[in-house]
Design a protein around this motif. Structure first.
Motif, mmCIF file in Angstrom:
data_model
loop_
_atom_site.group_PDB
_atom_site.id
_atom_site.type_symbol
_atom_site.label_atom_id
_atom_site.label_comp_id
_atom_site.label_asym_id
_atom_site.label_seq_id
_atom_site.Cartn_x
_atom_site.Cartn_y
_atom_site.Cartn_z
ATOM 1 N N LEU A 153 0.830 -1.203 0.000
ATOM 2 C CA LEU A 153 0.000 0.000 0.000
ATOM 3 C C LEU A 153 0.868 1.259 0.000
ATOM 4 N N THR A 154 1.928 1.223 0.773
ATOM 5 C CA THR A 154 2.854 2.359 0.821
ATOM 6 C C THR A 154 3.530 2.563 -0.533
ATOM 7 N N PHE A 155 3.943 1.474 -1.170
ATOM 8 C CA PHE A 155 4.525 1.576 -2.516
ATOM 9 C C PHE A 155 3.509 2.168 -3.497
ATOM 10 N N TYR A 156 2.277 1.682 -3.463
ATOM 11 C CA TYR A 156 1.241 2.200 -4.362
ATOM 12 C C TYR A 156 1.087 3.708 -4.186
ATOM 13 N N TYR A 157 1.038 4.125 -2.925
ATOM 14 C CA TYR A 157 0.843 5.550 -2.659
ATOM 15 C C TYR A 157 2.044 6.362 -3.152
ATOM 16 N N ASN A 158 3.242 5.870 -2.875
ATOM 17 C CA ASN A 158 4.436 6.590 -3.327
ATOM 18 C C ASN A 158 4.522 6.653 -4.850
ATOM 19 N N LEU A 159 4.103 5.593 -5.514
ATOM 20 C CA LEU A 159 4.061 5.616 -6.982
ATOM 21 C C LEU A 159 3.048 6.648 -7.480
ATOM 22 N N ALA A 160 1.920 6.715 -6.815
ATOM 23 C CA ALA A 160 0.914 7.718 -7.183
ATOM 24 C C ALA A 160 1.495 9.123 -7.042
ATOM 25 N N MET A 161 2.230 9.361 -5.951
ATOM 26 C CA MET A 161 2.818 10.685 -5.743
ATOM 27 C C MET A 161 3.911 10.995 -6.777
ATOM 28 N N LEU A 162 4.746 10.002 -7.095
ATOM 29 C CA LEU A 162 5.775 10.212 -8.121
ATOM 30 C C LEU A 162 5.144 10.636 -9.449
ATOM 31 N N HIS A 163 4.098 9.936 -9.830
ATOM 32 C CA HIS A 163 3.417 10.279 -11.085
ATOM 33 C C HIS A 163 2.727 11.645 -10.992
ATOM 34 N N PHE A 164 2.164 11.958 -9.834
ATOM 35 C CA PHE A 164 1.502 13.256 -9.665
ATOM 36 C C PHE A 164 2.507 14.392 -9.819
ATOM 37 N N VAL A 165 3.633 14.275 -9.155
ATOM 38 C CA VAL A 165 4.655 15.316 -9.229
ATOM 39 C C VAL A 165 5.158 15.475 -10.663
ATOM 40 N N ALA A 166 5.193 14.372 -11.405
ATOM 41 C CA ALA A 166 5.614 14.410 -12.815
ATOM 42 C C ALA A 166 4.472 14.826 -13.746
ATOM 43 N N GLU A 167 3.332 15.198 -13.154
ATOM 44 C CA GLU A 167 2.135 15.616 -13.894
ATOM 45 C C GLU A 167 1.577 14.516 -14.783
ATOM 46 N N LYS A 168 1.783 13.287 -14.379
ATOM 47 C CA LYS A 168 1.199 12.128 -15.067
ATOM 48 C C LYS A 168 -0.024 11.702 -14.235
ATOM 49 N N TYR A 169 -1.066 12.501 -14.348
ATOM 50 C CA TYR A 169 -2.228 12.351 -13.468
ATOM 51 C C TYR A 169 -2.983 11.045 -13.696
ATOM 52 N N ARG A 170 -3.076 10.605 -14.915
ATOM 53 C CA ARG A 170 -3.788 9.350 -15.191
ATOM 54 C C ARG A 170 -3.073 8.165 -14.536
ATOM 55 N N GLU A 171 -1.737 8.137 -14.653
ATOM 56 C CA GLU A 171 -0.969 7.065 -14.016
ATOM 57 C C GLU A 171 -1.099 7.145 -12.492
ATOM 58 N N SER A 172 -1.066 8.358 -11.977
ATOM 59 C CA SER A 172 -1.230 8.559 -10.538
ATOM 60 C C SER A 172 -2.590 8.036 -10.082
ATOM 61 N N LEU A 173 -3.617 8.349 -10.841
ATOM 62 C CA LEU A 173 -4.963 7.885 -10.501
ATOM 63 C C LEU A 173 -5.056 6.361 -10.550
ATOM 64 N N ASN A 174 -4.356 5.740 -11.485
ATOM 65 C CA ASN A 174 -4.347 4.277 -11.538
ATOM 66 C C ASN A 174 -3.839 3.684 -10.226
ATOM 67 N N TRP A 175 -2.773 4.256 -9.678
ATOM 68 C CA TRP A 175 -2.228 3.735 -8.414
ATOM 69 C C TRP A 175 -3.155 4.048 -7.241
ATOM 70 N N ILE A 176 -3.753 5.227 -7.257
ATOM 71 C CA ILE A 176 -4.711 5.568 -6.186
ATOM 72 C C ILE A 176 -5.915 4.635 -6.253
#
Length: 188
Positions: A23-46
């Protein structure tokens, strides 16, 4: 690149990773994608956090994922969906007795977002919410929420029309510099 390596590692070592760590990895991946403005990928992890995990494992991450999902849908321009998700998230948090002041402010912000019609109104709303959230960053009880995501920096990126990643990098550098000064003072 970092996200890709982590994703590969998650697949490769899936059987050896407990649910809380996953779960922690999923959340951190979501944040990495969010910061990179890859919102769709971030939403996939969320969405993986929301849909595929046992909420009881890390309730804090699960609850914040629901709020963060709202911000992602705003970034993706899914305004029609926001109204429904807002009600669903509010009901969920209310039933869990999890309404921190931070969560209440963010939910109220999202509700107001759904009624904005001009860029000027949006700009004013960003400034108002930033002003309301700023004191919460110092509140010991509310601080926990800011460990997951720093909405004040995100709002500043919108207000100042700067990249969120640049503001995160700048804040991190300032924090490291401050910690270095404190460390040097303690050793002197």
């Amino acid at each position: 690149q970092i996200a890709g390596a982590i994703e590969h590692g998650l697949e490769q070592y899936n059987d050896y990773i407990d649910d809380a760590m996953r779960l922690t990895f999923y959340y951190n991946l979501a944040m990495l994608h969010f910061v990179a403005e890859k919102y769709r990928e971030s939403l996939n992890w969320i969405n993986r956090i929301i849909n595929e995990t046992d909420m009881e494992v890390r309730e804090d991450v699960y609850c914040f994922a629901r709020i963060f999902s709202l911000i992602l849908h705003f970034e993706l321009g899914n305004y029609d969906l926001l109204e429904y998700l807002l009600k669903s998230t509010y009901r969920f948090l209310y039933k869990r007795n999890r309404l921190y002041q931070f969560e209440t402010v963010v939910l109220r912000f999202i509700r107001k977002l759904t009624r904005i019609h001009t860029r000027e109104q949006l700009h004013v709303l960003f400034m108002d919410i930033r002003k309301e959230l700023q004191p919460l960053t110092q509140d010991p009880y509310e601080k926990k929420a800011f460990e997951f995501f720093h909405p004040v920096l995100w709002l500043e990126s919108k207000i100042e029309k700067k990249k969120f990643s640049d503001l995160v990098r700048q804040a991190s550098q300032q924090q490291v510099a401050a910690e270095t000064v404190i460390s040097q003072e303690q050793t002197s």
